[in-house]
Design an enzyme around this catalytic site. Structure first.
Site, PDB file in Angstrom:
ATOM      1  N   ILE A  36       1.825  14.542   7.456  1.00 43.22           N
ATOM      2  CA  ILE A  36       2.537  15.282   6.415  1.00 43.22           C
ATOM      3  C   ILE A  36       1.677  16.414   5.868  1.00 43.22           C
ATOM      4  CG2 ILE A  36       3.518  15.116   4.088  1.00 43.22           C
ATOM      5  CD1 ILE A  36       4.349  12.249   4.755  1.00 43.22           C
ATOM      6  N   VAL A  80     -11.883  12.530  -1.507  1.00 42.76           N
ATOM      7  CA  VAL A  80     -11.174  12.649  -2.780  1.00 42.76           C
ATOM      8  C   VAL A  80     -11.671  11.664  -3.827  1.00 42.76           C
ATOM      9  CG1 VAL A  80      -9.086  13.561  -1.697  1.00 42.76           C
ATOM     10  CG2 VAL A  80      -9.292  11.086  -2.087  1.00 42.76           C
ATOM     11  N   TYR A 174      -0.743  -0.537  -1.932  1.00 43.14           N
ATOM     12  CA  TYR A 174      -0.094   0.754  -1.665  1.00 43.14           C
ATOM     13  C   TYR A 174       1.081   0.959  -2.608  1.00 43.14           C
ATOM     14  CZ  TYR A 174       2.026   4.539   1.085  1.00 43.14           C
ATOM     15  OH  TYR A 174       2.561   5.741   1.486  1.00 43.14           O
ATOM     16  N   LYS A 178       1.212   3.931  -5.406  1.00 40.98           N
ATOM     17  CA  LYS A 178       2.237   4.966  -5.264  1.00 40.98           C
ATOM     18  C   LYS A 178       3.195   4.953  -6.445  1.00 40.98           C
ATOM     19  CE  LYS A 178       0.864   6.817  -1.411  1.00 40.98           C
ATOM     20  NZ  LYS A 178       0.394   8.213  -1.342  1.00 40.98           N
ATOM     21  N   THR A 209       3.701   9.570  11.896  1.00 38.12           N
ATOM     22  CA  THR A 209       2.364  10.131  11.807  1.00 38.12           C
ATOM     23  C   THR A 209       1.344   9.055  12.194  1.00 38.12           C
ATOM     24  OG1 THR A 209       1.908   9.433   9.526  1.00 38.12           O
ATOM     25  CG2 THR A 209       3.131  11.504   9.816  1.00 38.12           C
TER      26      THR A 209
END
Length: 269
Positions: A36, A80, A174, A178, A209
């Site tokens: 993405i 990050v 996750y 999110k 992906t």
């Protein structure tokens, strides 16, 4: 980014560049080396932006070249979760290109373990990338945007799992991170609105992906996922990037604090 691109235009005479044009803008994309993130970089570049890919791994020359656009894309390695590194890399973007107008917060991690089996170390690792990393990058980009006084757009990558309890397989860390991104997006949108910084999120479905390679290797699981999706298929990266382009551009000048699902109808059921 205000309403630039719309001034003086009459209804029925608005050009596509007025909605989506990003000429003169500088866009940073975390996790932009594949999937993405890479599709977003390509879309932003096609709209005229100068794109900087930020990825933990060095970006191959051919991947960088695939971004295309009128301006050669740039790439910097960045973790990050490392505050000092995030600060340094964003300062480098501004030093190289004079500004930062758009941030696509796309870097992410999934450790698909059941909650009762998930170690604290694994939980912390996912939280560090998916939530703390998003905050660090958004905060750092916003500091530069506020200092420049020209506004900006931040797009966070959430997930359909941010708005659903899942149930297909365990993925608690996750889903929790999110889901947090959705409300982080709202809160930052409200806080930074006086500076004309718009903060939105996308909530993609399963996208073909490398990120979901372990799932793609399980035909029965993929068949279940497709059966749960009204369009009866998963998405391709190029089907998600137009939503990012919209939220980044002047056509979304009045859109902030919103999470846009790109999910083939998954959440509509």
């Amino acid at each position: 980014m205000g309403v630039e691109g719309f001034e003086g235009q009459q209804a029925g005479a608005i050009s596509l560049s007025g909605f989506f044009g990003l000429e003169g803008k500088v866009a940073a994309v975390t996790g932009g080396g594949s999937g993405i993130g890479l599709a977003a970089a390509q879309a932003l570049a096609a709209a005229g932006a100068r794109v900087v890919i930020l990825d933990r791994a060095p970006v191959a020359a051919e991947v960088l070249a695939s971004v295309g656009g009128a301006h050669p894309a740039d790439a910097l390695t960045m973790d990050v979760t490392d505050e000092a590194e995030v600060t340094a890399r964003f300062a480098e973007i501004v030093a190289r290109h004079g500004r930062i107008d758009i941030l696509v917060n796309n870097a992410g991690l999934a450790i698909r373990d059941a909650a009762v089996d998930l170690s604290l170390e694994a939980w912390d690792k996912v939280v560090a990338v998916n939530l703390t990393g998003v905050f660090l990058c958004a905060r750092t980009a916003a500091r530069h945007m506020i200092a420049a006084g020209q506004g900006g757009a931040i797009i966070n990558t959430a997930s359909i799992m941010a708005l659903s309890g899942g149930g297909i397989y365990p993925n608690i860390s996750y889903q929790a991170t999110k889901g947090s991104i959705v409300n982080l997006t709202r809160a930052l949108a409200v806080e930074w609105a006086p500076h004309n910084i718009r903060v939105n999120a996308i909530a993609p479905t399963y996208v073909r992906t490398p990120f979901i390679a372990p799932l793609l290797a399980q035909p029965e699981l993929m068949a279940r996922i497709e059966a749960m999706t009204p369009l009866r298929r998963i998405a391709e990266p190029h089907e998600v990037s137009p939503a990012i382009l919209f939220l980044a551009g002047p056509g979304a000048a009045m859109v902030t604090g919103h999470t846009l699902a790109v999910d083939g109808g998954f959440l509509a059921q």
